[in-house]
Design a protein around this motif. Structure first.
Motif, PDB file in Angstrom:
ATOM      1  N   ARG A  71     -28.404 -15.729 -36.496  1.00  0.00           N
ATOM      2  CA  ARG A  71     -27.425 -14.638 -36.472  1.00  0.00           C
ATOM      3  C   ARG A  71     -26.058 -15.098 -35.992  1.00  0.00           C
ATOM      4  NH1 ARG A  71     -31.733 -10.073 -34.229  1.00  0.00           N
ATOM      5  NH2 ARG A  71     -32.457  -9.447 -36.327  1.00  0.00           N
ATOM      6  N   ALA A  72     -26.037 -16.186 -35.234  1.00  0.00           N
ATOM      7  CA  ALA A  72     -24.751 -16.708 -34.758  1.00  0.00           C
ATOM      8  C   ALA A  72     -24.093 -17.637 -35.771  1.00  0.00           C
ATOM      9  CB  ALA A  72     -24.954 -17.438 -33.438  1.00  0.00           C
ATOM     10  N   GLY A  73     -24.776 -17.871 -36.900  1.00  0.00           N
ATOM     11  CA  GLY A  73     -24.221 -18.743 -37.923  1.00  0.00           C
ATOM     12  C   GLY A  73     -24.336 -20.217 -37.604  1.00  0.00           C
ATOM     13  N   GLN A  74     -25.183 -20.562 -36.628  1.00  0.00           N
ATOM     14  CA  GLN A  74     -25.286 -21.954 -36.196  1.00  0.00           C
ATOM     15  C   GLN A  74     -26.153 -22.806 -37.115  1.00  0.00           C
ATOM     16  OE1 GLN A  74     -26.735 -21.845 -32.167  1.00  0.00           O
ATOM     17  NE2 GLN A  74     -24.981 -20.651 -31.403  1.00  0.00           N
ATOM     18  N   LEU A  75     -26.827 -22.164 -38.078  1.00  0.00           N
ATOM     19  CA  LEU A  75     -27.724 -22.898 -38.960  1.00  0.00           C
ATOM     20  C   LEU A  75     -27.149 -23.066 -40.370  1.00  0.00           C
ATOM     21  CD1 LEU A  75     -31.091 -21.212 -37.888  1.00  0.00           C
ATOM     22  CD2 LEU A  75     -30.037 -23.287 -36.985  1.00  0.00           C
ATOM     23  N   SER A  76     -25.898 -22.814 -40.504  1.00  0.00           N
ATOM     24  CA  SER A  76     -25.250 -22.911 -41.815  1.00  0.00           C
ATOM     25  C   SER A  76     -25.436 -24.306 -42.418  1.00  0.00           C
ATOM     26  CB  SER A  76     -23.753 -22.619 -41.668  1.00  0.00           C
ATOM     27  OG  SER A  76     -23.098 -22.746 -42.912  1.00  0.00           O
ATOM     28  N   GLY A  77     -25.831 -24.343 -43.694  1.00  0.00           N
ATOM     29  CA  GLY A  77     -25.971 -25.605 -44.402  1.00  0.00           C
ATOM     30  C   GLY A  77     -27.339 -26.248 -44.304  1.00  0.00           C
ATOM     31  N   ILE A  78     -28.283 -25.670 -43.544  1.00  0.00           N
ATOM     32  CA  ILE A  78     -29.599 -26.288 -43.406  1.00  0.00           C
ATOM     33  C   ILE A  78     -30.407 -26.130 -44.699  1.00  0.00           C
ATOM     34  CG2 ILE A  78     -29.685 -25.977 -40.907  1.00  0.00           C
ATOM     35  CD1 ILE A  78     -31.641 -23.661 -41.389  1.00  0.00           C
ATOM     36  N   THR A  79     -31.340 -27.046 -44.890  1.00  0.00           N
ATOM     37  CA  THR A  79     -32.213 -26.975 -46.082  1.00  0.00           C
ATOM     38  C   THR A  79     -33.601 -26.441 -45.735  1.00  0.00           C
ATOM     39  OG1 THR A  79     -32.929 -29.271 -45.770  1.00  0.00           O
ATOM     40  CG2 THR A  79     -31.015 -28.879 -47.206  1.00  0.00           C
ATOM     41  N   ARG A  80     -33.960 -26.441 -44.428  1.00  0.00           N
ATOM     42  CA  ARG A  80     -35.251 -25.906 -43.997  1.00  0.00           C
ATOM     43  C   ARG A  80     -35.056 -24.988 -42.799  1.00  0.00           C
ATOM     44  NH1 ARG A  80     -41.254 -28.260 -43.586  1.00  0.00           N
ATOM     45  NH2 ARG A  80     -42.096 -26.663 -42.177  1.00  0.00           N
ATOM     46  N   LEU A  81     -35.743 -23.834 -42.847  1.00  0.00           N
ATOM     47  CA  LEU A  81     -35.680 -22.861 -41.761  1.00  0.00           C
ATOM     48  C   LEU A  81     -37.096 -22.508 -41.323  1.00  0.00           C
ATOM     49  CD1 LEU A  81     -34.053 -20.832 -39.989  1.00  0.00           C
ATOM     50  CD2 LEU A  81     -34.302 -19.186 -41.873  1.00  0.00           C
ATOM     51  N   ASP A  82     -37.362 -22.623 -40.014  1.00  0.00           N
ATOM     52  CA  ASP A  82     -38.656 -22.261 -39.434  1.00  0.00           C
ATOM     53  C   ASP A  82     -38.430 -21.169 -38.395  1.00  0.00           C
ATOM     54  OD1 ASP A  82     -40.753 -24.625 -40.240  1.00  0.00           O
ATOM     55  OD2 ASP A  82     -38.729 -25.422 -40.007  1.00  0.00           O
ATOM     56  N   LEU A  83     -38.969 -19.975 -38.648  1.00  0.00           N
ATOM     57  CA  LEU A  83     -38.834 -18.862 -37.714  1.00  0.00           C
ATOM     58  C   LEU A  83     -40.210 -18.282 -37.405  1.00  0.00           C
ATOM     59  CD1 LEU A  83     -35.794 -16.753 -39.036  1.00  0.00           C
ATOM     60  CD2 LEU A  83     -35.853 -18.183 -36.984  1.00  0.00           C
ATOM     61  N   ALA A  84     -40.601 -18.317 -36.142  1.00  0.00           N
ATOM     62  CA  ALA A  84     -41.835 -17.686 -35.695  1.00  0.00           C
ATOM     63  C   ALA A  84     -41.528 -16.982 -34.389  1.00  0.00           C
ATOM     64  CB  ALA A  84     -42.943 -18.713 -35.513  1.00  0.00           C
ATOM     65  N   CYS A  85     -41.158 -15.717 -34.491  1.00  0.00           N
ATOM     66  CA  CYS A  85     -40.689 -14.995 -33.298  1.00  0.00           C
ATOM     67  C   CYS A  85     -41.091 -13.520 -33.356  1.00  0.00           C
ATOM     68  CB  CYS A  85     -39.179 -15.140 -33.144  1.00  0.00           C
ATOM     69  SG  CYS A  85     -38.227 -14.829 -34.653  1.00  0.00           S
ATOM     70  N   GLY A  86     -42.278 -13.236 -33.891  1.00  0.00           N
ATOM     71  CA  GLY A  86     -42.763 -11.859 -33.931  1.00  0.00           C
ATOM     72  C   GLY A  86     -42.059 -10.967 -34.926  1.00  0.00           C
ATOM     73  N   LEU A  87     -41.508 -11.548 -35.966  1.00  0.00           N
ATOM     74  CA  LEU A  87     -40.760 -10.763 -36.952  1.00  0.00           C
ATOM     75  C   LEU A  87     -41.631  -9.700 -37.608  1.00  0.00           C
ATOM     76  CD1 LEU A  87     -38.881 -13.660 -38.802  1.00  0.00           C
ATOM     77  CD2 LEU A  87     -37.882 -12.052 -37.160  1.00  0.00           C
ATOM     78  N   THR A  88     -41.100  -8.495 -37.728  1.00  0.00           N
ATOM     79  CA  THR A  88     -41.745  -7.429 -38.499  1.00  0.00           C
ATOM     80  C   THR A  88     -40.955  -7.116 -39.768  1.00  0.00           C
ATOM     81  OG1 THR A  88     -40.599  -5.730 -37.202  1.00  0.00           O
ATOM     82  CG2 THR A  88     -42.805  -6.384 -36.464  1.00  0.00           C
ATOM     83  N   GLU A  89     -39.725  -7.595 -39.818  1.00  0.00           N
ATOM     84  CA  GLU A  89     -38.870  -7.414 -40.993  1.00  0.00           C
ATOM     85  C   GLU A  89     -38.223  -8.749 -41.340  1.00  0.00           C
ATOM     86  OE1 GLU A  89     -38.455  -4.718 -42.817  1.00  0.00           O
ATOM     87  OE2 GLU A  89     -39.696  -3.393 -41.551  1.00  0.00           O
ATOM     88  N   PHE A  90     -37.967  -8.949 -42.608  1.00  0.00           N
ATOM     89  CA  PHE A  90     -37.292 -10.163 -43.090  1.00  0.00           C
ATOM     90  C   PHE A  90     -35.834 -10.119 -42.652  1.00  0.00           C
ATOM     91  CE2 PHE A  90     -34.926 -12.610 -46.243  1.00  0.00           C
ATOM     92  CZ  PHE A  90     -35.736 -13.711 -46.476  1.00  0.00           C
TER      93      PHE A  90
END
Length: 437
Positions: free
Chosen positions: A8-27
């Motif tokens: 959300r802070a835009g710190q991942l701009s340009g990455i080719t792989r994203l790993d998120l495991a944080c209890g998400l209930t919505e995309f």
């Protein structure tokens, strides 16, 4: 592991792989900010039940993992993702797989440990399909359209409700790795073989350092104590009791025991009884640390092919000894009515002299020991896996092999990979040919 705050802070701009495991209930809609670069998206280990209909906006997305979530249906939006080749939805609650959910370039599909009772005809209309992981579902049949998947090399259908293997499955030209244990169709393991192995009390074992961990269990070095005898060093494998991509860990244990003794198999000393949490386990010989893995696991890019270290090279003598040992082990297993199901370099330990040990029975299945068309086809499917392994050894031989010898080995390798399944040699013939060198 990336964080939602970073995204959300835009710190991942340009990455080719994203790993998120944080209890998400919505995309998280912020993922679309990565549309120009994102190729691999891992949302496993959340609480998701749906994906956005416009997921195709991630136009470079090749790999999607959504395992250990709460999906009840494979999302139809996946079928609109033009670049998507690998889809993983293990351990959800999926009961429905719409044909529209299958992307056109699908190469690798993981639906292990769900509630699927039927698959769509469209699955067989994906010409690039190479790996299909369906263990731990409720399938009573496979769609006949899969007979069209001539690139399919690996299929896991263990722990389902299949009462027979379709004839067309045993004729697929590229199939090399098949696991079907735990279905009604499977021949039962020999109860006498299972009872013949020694029962070893948990209290007689003292666990030491962990040696390794796989999908089915954890291996420790241990000391075994016996009354009136010196203590010995052993290896202990404790099974997790969870469904793996190959099948049930308990089926693996049965196959290890039934396999019996062979110089190119790891010796089983006994099975564990009296574990405080009632965990199943085996006590095995402790392997000399000079042995190491022949290859690494397949990567996202290689799909069904092992990854070898760039400096892996053999003399002809060492390569031939490895090949001969593994062929002999496979011949022995087939005589016991067992197909290994995962005959790969990453499941082989070797030393500098060419000693080899075939391990990991997680994909092993039982078949009739009588010489029938079905048992012969099941064995020849495994011969193709050996042919692939032989080819991998052959290209890494750097010395001691004449042009004539390379031609002979190349001819054997091609015969092992012959598209007509029943035209391939059996392991008895392969062993004889390799011993003639």
């Amino acid at each position: 592991m990336d964080t939602l705050a970073q995204l959300r802070a835009g710190q991942l701009s340009g990455i080719t792989r994203l790993d998120l495991a944080c209890g998400l209930t919505e995309f998280p809609r912020e993922i679309f900010d990565l549309a120009d670069t994102l190729e691999v998206l891992n949302l496993s280990g959340n609480a998701l039940t749906r994906l956005p209909d416009d997921l195709h906006r991630l136009r470079r997305l090749r790999v999607l993992f959504c395992s250990d979530n709460r999906f009840t249906e494979l999302p139809a939006c996946l079928g609109q993702c033009a670049a998507l080749t690998m889809v993983g939805f293990k351990a959800n609650r999926i009961a429905t797989v719409p044909g529209a959910a299958l992307p056109p370039l699908l190469r690798w599909l993981i639906l292990t440990d769900n509630h699927i009772s039927e698959l769509p005809t469209e699955l067989g209309e994906r010409p690039h399909l190479q790996k299909l992981m369906l263990a731990g579902n409720r399938l009573q049949r496979l769609p006949d359209s899969l007979r069209q998947c001539h690139r399919l090399e690996l299929i896991r259908i263990a722990a389902n409700r299949l009462t027979e293997l379709p004839e067309w499955l045993l004729t697929l030209p590229s199939l090399a790795w098949l696991a079907y244990a735990g279905n009604p169709l499977e021949t039962e393991a020999d109860a006498a073989a299972l009872e013949s192995v020694e029962s070893i009390p948990w209290s007689a074992l003292r666990l030491e350092q962990q040696l390794g961990e796989g999908a089915s269990g954890v291996i420790h070095r241990a000391t075994r104590e016996r009354s009136g005898q010196p203590a010995t060093q052993v290896a202990v494998k404790l099974y997790k009791g969870e469904m793996t991509s190959d099948g049930s860990p308990l089926h693996e244990m049965n196959a290890c025991i039934t396999a019996g003794l062979h110089p190119n198999l790891i010796r089983i000393e006994g099975r564990i009884v009296g574990h405080p949490q009632a965990r199943a386990g085996l006590v095995m010989e402790l392997i000399d640390p000079v042995y190491r893995n022949l290859a690494g696991l397949p990567s996202l890019e290689s799909c069904s092919r092992d990854v070898y270290a760039s400096d892996t090279r053999f003399s002809a003598g060492v390569a031939l000894r490895i090949a001969s040992g593994i062929a002999s082990a496979a011949e022995h297993l087939h005589r016991q009515g067992i197909t290994h199901g995962d005959l790969y370099g990453h499941n082989i330990l070797w030393d500098e002299q060419g000693g080899s040990l075939l391990g990991d029975f997680g994909a092993a299945s039982f078949h009739a020991t009588a010489d029938t068309v079905e048992s012969r086809a099941l064995q020849r499917i495994e011969v193709r896996a050996f042919g692939i392994l032989l080819g991998e050894l052959l290209v890494r031989i750097e010395s001691g092999l004449s042009d004539e010898g390379r031609g002979r080995l190349g001819d054997l390798q091609r015969r092992c990979c012959e598209p007509q399944v029943l035209a391939r040699p059996g392991f008895d013939e392969i062993v004889r040919e390799l011993k003639s060198w």
